[in-house]
Write an enzyme that holds these catalytic residues in place. Structure first.
Site, PDB file in Angstrom:
ATOM      1  N   CYS B  56      40.371  62.516  31.603  1.00 33.62           N
ATOM      2  CA  CYS B  56      40.132  63.916  31.262  1.00 33.62           C
ATOM      3  C   CYS B  56      38.963  64.060  30.293  1.00 33.62           C
ATOM      4  CB  CYS B  56      41.377  64.512  30.633  1.00 33.62           C
ATOM      5  SG  CYS B  56      41.846  63.602  29.148  1.00 33.62           S
ATOM      6  N   CYS B  59      39.679  62.651  26.935  1.00 39.12           N
ATOM      7  CA  CYS B  59      39.640  61.180  26.911  1.00 39.12           C
ATOM      8  C   CYS B  59      38.231  60.698  26.618  1.00 39.12           C
ATOM      9  CB  CYS B  59      40.044  60.590  28.259  1.00 39.12           C
ATOM     10  SG  CYS B  59      41.483  61.318  28.981  1.00 39.12           S
ATOM     11  N   ASP B 460      52.697  34.616  52.815  1.00 41.12           N
ATOM     12  CA  ASP B 460      52.912  33.550  51.851  1.00 41.12           C
ATOM     13  C   ASP B 460      54.089  34.011  51.001  1.00 41.12           C
ATOM     14  OD1 ASP B 460      52.459  31.471  49.937  1.00 41.12           O
ATOM     15  OD2 ASP B 460      51.465  32.972  48.694  1.00 41.12           O
ATOM     16  N   ASP B 644      46.335  29.311  49.998  1.00 40.18           N
ATOM     17  CA  ASP B 644      46.299  30.214  51.151  1.00 40.18           C
ATOM     18  C   ASP B 644      44.881  30.487  51.620  1.00 40.18           C
ATOM     19  OD1 ASP B 644      49.070  30.651  51.015  1.00 40.18           O
ATOM     20  OD2 ASP B 644      48.749  32.093  49.402  1.00 40.18           O
TER      21      ASP B 644
END
Lengths: 52, 741
Positions: B56, B59, B460, B644
């Site tokens: 915002c 922020c 996995d 993997d």
């Protein structure tokens, strides 16, 4: 039809101004943070005095 | 970019020692001296942080003001679109200082490696395309206004004047805006390939020159409007395509940049934080509990347990003491370790694996997309039609070159793949935007199409279907006093099994017993005194018990046998939903893991996957994927670990979670940004829908051609008809792309 000699240049110049503004906006990187710029206008930090 | 860095395993401790916050209080007192120092020492650092929570206007100013208040900071600027802040500061302002300041005002911040965020190059390309698009739009609007006048019946001198003005606008525009097409067509021509860009370029050049010729000879028809409209719509497609890729690239870069490669090196007994590139073999590196091994090395001193699940898929931590070797990417769990570096940076096992992936990736680029396949038969057809029209009318009119060229230009303009150029980018942009909001980042341009063809999904286990975070399972099997002692011991440690045990005891409402002289023995467990008796919680061999086949920790109180507290890996949120949805879509599911059979079987039964393999080596995973592919299946591999990566790179398409190792993320086509796994089911559905829309769009534009091309061939296509067909087909394909749900 003489009116054309005014109208066509005028419309081209107006369009050209828009194009020039667009080119300027791209050159100065104004599309880097559209969400931020939209929100920055709402902050009150520099309302009373300009950013140093 | 909501790249969900919160899910990243991020450890502030890795930043090591914290520099003095206010470096030079005297400088503030004497501003002139500060300015002199600034001028004398111009090399200030530029730091980048990811701010996932900033959203915002308030922020922005909160963060900027807080950071700028820190001495030594020259400027701070928040980019709300990318959710980043870039800070210009003196070299002595460190990242942990700034992170603490931002956390102090309520914003979680993660340091990014600015070297990896090469946004400037793609930015320049995007701006360049946008500029050409803007110019084409300006020309299109003006030429269209003039053309409307001609269409509605301007005659003789007026028509010529309008044509001349159109020419003055359109020809420079085509030369400027058409450059991306000319360049790409020329590059294709040099290697002897006719892509989609060649007929585009030909149409642009032919339309402009024939119109100029007609204008000079005060002809009736000029196609200037068609030429600029063509370049506008095609540039629009090009720009959409570029933006989709830029968004994906910048988010992927941000994930990579989150791991700032640093190591704490011991130099003459003192700890110095260094960039990983400056660490050489033979250095001593210290790794704190909770930190990831930055290098390959041999343990010099200290004992601990290491979690190697990301590398091997084992969920059980492994003991590490002097002499044992560790690899980059493993996580140190309990005690501080000092390593003697054997390989760092580019030589480390992690990077060698990443190089393997790069080789596998190059194989994947062989996939031909739908658009490429369409272009390969469309492009020759367009040329054939245009030239046969030219030949026919030359023969029919007895050598009227002007008329024949006019016809062939009209055919080229009508058939020009305006809608085709827009059909694919519009659908891909719309689909990847939708998936991005669901938390899936499409990294690879053709991934969406490949995803749509999948019929087998291979998962996995550790870190993918499970979170890699343990959950206690058998508290109720033990007598209450034993659990009370175990809870008391577990609370003294930050080991993941201990934390899980303590948490489970707290949830069950069990108050820890009074245990004194608590002491953690890194690598083994925790011990203490309970009612004068020595009690221990830790590894089986240390406790004098026998290990069970599951992930477990053992409690010995001196009386009876050691008690085993067993754990299962916590399921990733949405894993069950994702598997159910995949099953409903008729996918064949498989589970392959490097973990022990007991753990894999339990999980397979829990999520409902019948076909599972345990104890698989990385090569076996890759072999399984290869075998399935050879059997004619299209495999989607979902995995996160280093073990993997070969399988991820070898599969037809692959997905990895954001918490995966860098190498695994690089190998996969799609990254799951949040923790939730449920979007995978949606992703498959959306990808199939997107492919269907692409095919529909091809059909739509083919339909327009079927109506318009015969008109053009017999010489009835006026510039008005060309303009109508072009804009109508472009609008319909864009609207069709937006129908994606």
């Amino acid at each position: 039809m003489e009116i054309l000699s005014f109208l066509i240049p005028i419309s081209l110049i107006l369009g050209g101004i828009g194009l020039a503004a667009f080119v300027w906006a791209i050159r100065t990187k104004q599309f880097d943070d559209p969400a931020g710029d939209a929100n920055r206008i709402l902050t009150k930090d520099w309302d009373d005095h300009p950013r140093p | 970019m909501s790249a969900a860095p919160g899910s990243q395993s991020f450890d502030p401790q890795e930043f090591g020692t914290v520099g003095a916050a206010s470096a030079c209080p005297a400088c503030v007192a004497a501003p002139s001296a500060e300015r002199l120092a600034q001028m004398a020492q111009p090399q200030h650092a530029r730091l980048m942080f990811s701010l996932p929570a900033v959203h915002c206007a308030a922020c922005i100013s909160t963060v900027e003001n807080a950071v700028q208040a820190l001495p030594g900071v020259q400027s701070a600027r928040v980019n709300l679109t990318l959710r980043r802040v870039s800070v210009e500061a003196d070299a002595d302002v460190t990242a942990p200082d700034l992170i603490r300041v931002m956390q102090g005002v309520g914003y979680e911040a993660h340091e990014l490696d600015p070297g990896l965020l090469s946004a400037t190059e793609t930015d320049k390309q995007g701006r360049d395309l946008l500029m050409r698009l803007g110019v084409a739009f300006f020309s299109m609007m003006n030429v269209m206004l003039l053309s409307v006048a001609v269409w509605s019946g301007a005659e003789a001198a007026t028509r010529d004047l309008f044509h001349w003005i159109s020419a003055a606008i359109a020809i420079p525009t085509v030369i400027f805006a058409g450059q991306p097409f000319f360049k790409s067509a020329w590059a294709g021509l040099k290697v002897g390939r006719l892509g989609m860009d060649f007929p585009i370029s030909l149409a642009l050049v032919l339309a402009s020159s024939i119109s100029l010729y007609e204008t000079i000879h005060s002809g009736h028809h000029a196609y200037f409007d068609a030429a600029v409209m063509l370049s506008f719509f095609l540039l629009l497609g090009r720009y959409l395509d570029h933006r989709t890729r830029a968004v994906a690239r910048s988010a992927a870069e941000e994930l990579a940049a989150l791991e700032v490669p640093r190591a704490t090196v011991l130099v003459e007994g003192a700890e110095v934080v260094r960039a990983i590139t400056e660490v050489v073999a033979g250095d001593l590196v210290r790794v704190r509990p909770g930190g990831r091994m930055p290098v390959d090395g041999v343990v010099e001193s200290g004992t601990s347990e290491v979690d190697r699940s990301l590398l091997t898929g084992e969920s059980l931590p492994v003991f590490a003491g002097p002499g044992s070797s560790v690899s980059a990417g493993e996580v140190n769990l309990t005690g501080p370790l000092t390593l003697r570096v054997t390989a760092a940076g580019k030589d480390s096992s992690l990077h060698r694996m990443a190089d393997l992936v790069a080789v596998a990736e190059s194989a994947r680029t062989k996939y031909t997309t739908l658009a490429e396949r369409a272009a390969s038969w469309y492009s020759p057809l367009v040329h054939l039609l245009s030239f046969s029209a030219f030949g026919f009318w030359m023969w029919k009119t007895g050598g009227d070159l002007r008329f024949a060229i006019n016809i062939s230009a009209a055919v080229l303009i009508i058939t020009c793949p305006c809608a085709l150029g827009l059909a694919v980018p519009a659908v891909v942009t719309s689909a990847s935007g939708r998936l991005f909001r669901k938390g899936l980042l499409i990294k690879h341009g053709t991934a969406l199409e490949r995803l749509a063809q999948v019929d087998t999904v291979v998962f996995d286990k550790t870190g993918t279907l499970t979170m890699g975070a343990p959950e206690a399972t058998n508290l109720a099997d033990h007598p209450r006093p034993a659990v009370e002692v175990a809870a008391a011991l577990a609370m003294a440690s930050s080991h993941p099994l201990a934390t899980a045990l303590a948490e489970a005891a707290r949830a069950a409402g069990i108050h820890p017993a009074r245990v004194e002289e608590l002491r953690e023995v890194p690598g083994y467990g925790i011990e203490g005194l309970w009612k004068g008796q020595r009690v221990r919680l830790g590894r089986a061999d240390w406790c004098g018990g026998e290990g069970v086949a599951m992930t477990a920790t053992y409690l010995c109180t001196g009386e009876g046998r050691a008690r085993a507290f067993t754990f299962t890996d916590r399921l990733r949120p949405g894993a069950e939903a994702a598997i159910a949805s995949l099953k409903a879509q008729g996918m064949a599911l498989r589970l392959i893991s490097g973990d022990s059979a007991g753990a894999v079987a339990a999980l397979a039964a829990r999520v409902g996957v019948a076909d599972w393999t345990a104890g698989a080596l990385p090569a076996e995973k890759a072999a399984l994927v290869r075998d399935l592919t050879a059997a004619g299946h299209r495999v989607l591999m979902v995995g996160d670990g280093l073990n993997d990566t070969a399988a991820l790179a070898g599969a037809h398409v692959s997905i990895s979670p954001a918490s995966a190792l860098d190498a695994a993320r690089t190998a996969s086509d799609i990254v799951l940004l949040g923790q939730d796994m449920a979007p995978i089911g949606d992703a498959l559905r959306i990808s199939r829908q997107a492919t269907r829309r692409i095919v529909e769009n091809f059909g739509l534009s083919a339909g327009y051609n079927v109506i318009a091309v015969p008109l053009a061939l017999v010489g009835m296509a006026t510039p008005l008809a060309a303009a109508l067909a072009m804009s109508l087909s472009s609008i319909t394909v864009s609207l069709n792309a937006l129908r994606l749900k």
